[in-house]
Design a protein around this motif. Structure first.
Motif, PDB file in Angstrom:
ATOM      1  N   ALA B  22      -2.014  -6.757   9.491  1.00 44.65           N
ATOM      2  CA  ALA B  22      -1.199  -5.541   9.452  1.00 44.65           C
ATOM      3  C   ALA B  22      -0.810  -5.243   8.001  1.00 44.65           C
ATOM      4  N   ILE B  23      -1.221  -4.069   7.545  1.00 41.90           N
ATOM      5  CA  ILE B  23      -0.865  -3.585   6.212  1.00 41.90           C
ATOM      6  C   ILE B  23       0.384  -2.732   6.351  1.00 41.90           C
ATOM      7  N   ALA B  24       1.384  -2.979   5.519  1.00 40.72           N
ATOM      8  CA  ALA B  24       2.568  -2.114   5.510  1.00 40.72           C
ATOM      9  C   ALA B  24       2.511  -1.212   4.291  1.00 40.72           C
ATOM     10  N   GLN B  25       2.626   0.094   4.545  1.00 40.11           N
ATOM     11  CA  GLN B  25       2.590   1.105   3.482  1.00 40.11           C
ATOM     12  C   GLN B  25       3.844   1.965   3.565  1.00 40.11           C
ATOM     13  N   GLN B  26       4.490   2.172   2.442  1.00 39.24           N
ATOM     14  CA  GLN B  26       5.654   3.073   2.412  1.00 39.24           C
ATOM     15  C   GLN B  26       5.196   4.477   2.784  1.00 39.24           C
ATOM     16  N   HIS B  27       5.805   5.052   3.807  1.00 34.28           N
ATOM     17  CA  HIS B  27       5.251   6.266   4.415  1.00 34.28           C
ATOM     18  C   HIS B  27       5.223   7.470   3.493  1.00 34.28           C
ATOM     19  N   LEU B  75       9.609   1.516  11.456  1.00 36.40           N
ATOM     20  CA  LEU B  75       8.267   2.024  11.739  1.00 36.40           C
ATOM     21  C   LEU B  75       8.255   3.549  11.760  1.00 36.40           C
ATOM     22  N   VAL B  76       7.318   4.131  11.012  1.00 38.55           N
ATOM     23  CA  VAL B  76       7.149   5.586  11.001  1.00 38.55           C
ATOM     24  C   VAL B  76       5.874   5.979  11.755  1.00 38.55           C
ATOM     25  N   ASP B  77       4.800   5.219  11.552  1.00 38.29           N
ATOM     26  CA  ASP B  77       3.570   5.492  12.300  1.00 38.29           C
ATOM     27  C   ASP B  77       2.778   4.193  12.419  1.00 38.29           C
ATOM     28  N   PHE B  78       2.074   4.066  13.534  1.00 40.92           N
ATOM     29  CA  PHE B  78       1.318   2.853  13.848  1.00 40.92           C
ATOM     30  C   PHE B  78      -0.136   3.258  14.005  1.00 40.92           C
ATOM     31  N   LEU B  89       0.624   0.020   9.184  1.00 37.40           N
ATOM     32  CA  LEU B  89       1.979   0.406   9.545  1.00 37.40           C
ATOM     33  C   LEU B  89       2.537   1.310   8.453  1.00 37.40           C
ATOM     34  N   LEU B  90       2.821   2.557   8.780  1.00 35.22           N
ATOM     35  CA  LEU B  90       3.572   3.392   7.848  1.00 35.22           C
ATOM     36  C   LEU B  90       5.042   3.114   8.121  1.00 35.22           C
TER      37      LEU B  90
END
Lengths: 130, 130
Positions: B22-27, B75-78, B89-90
């Motif tokens: 799972a990559i987490a990216q600042q939305h 979580l903003v978008d999956f 993960l945005l």
């Protein structure tokens, strides 16, 4: 670049299969394009040539991104995370990154409880691999 | 959200250890913050609560991001990639994502053949975990 002496080799933590995860991000827009894997040889070639090379787990060999499709990635910056087990490649993507013909691989999203396609192919995959 | 019936469960390809990257990216800024791993339970909890939960491979248990440091991810978008083995993960990152006190984990880069720190801690880690 002579990459043999890079302290990088002490910093990268390859897993039991000799691989490290690599995220490719379009350098100017910030778009996350894909995640793939690299072995030591793929890292060395990428740094030496400036053209991104992965290791294909399914094919069990080096995968010079774009070798079939022409959709190459030029390396802009090579970054390593805090514990050394993930690489972030800032790249300039030629065309599309995804084998489905989409710009990036993350074209499905959970929306209102449903897995939904949020991007259409930009090009017919048959044209990339035909 | 009732997540039991999501076709998502057929689409995610958990590995032999039951995990998916799972990559987490600042939305809003596009900054890639970190890469971690999720098991089925972590995915379900994240979708149900809207607060990102990973699976810590080192601790062998669920890791509710920020549970020690307060640096949570909303979580903003999956999103799921084409072959189902990577999640994007945005998120909206509270504070810093990296345990070193840096905003993101990718603070080392190859520059002129040297692995170089390109970002300083934004906060003293002792303040996060003290």
């Amino acid at each position: 670049m002579n990459t043999d002496s890079l302290p990088l080799w002490d910093a990268i933590r390859f897993d039991a299969a000799g691989l490290v995860a690599a995220i490719a991000q379009q350098h100017d827009t910030g778009e996350v394009l894909m995640l793939a894997w690299m072995n030591r040889e793929a890292v060395a070639e990428t740094l030496a040539t400036g053209r991104v090379c992965y290791f294909s787990r399914s094919r069990g060999r080096l995968w010079r991104k774009g070798e079939s499709s022409g959709q190459t990635q030029r390396l802009v910056d090579f970054r390593l995370d805090c514990d050394g087990d993930t690489i972030l490649l800032l790249v300039d993507q030629q065309g599309v990154a995804c084998h489905t013909g989409r710009r990036n691989c993350f074209y499905r999203a959970v929306r209102d409880g449903e897995l939904t396609e949020i991007a259409a192919p930009a090009i017919d995959p048959a044209k990339l691999y035909g």
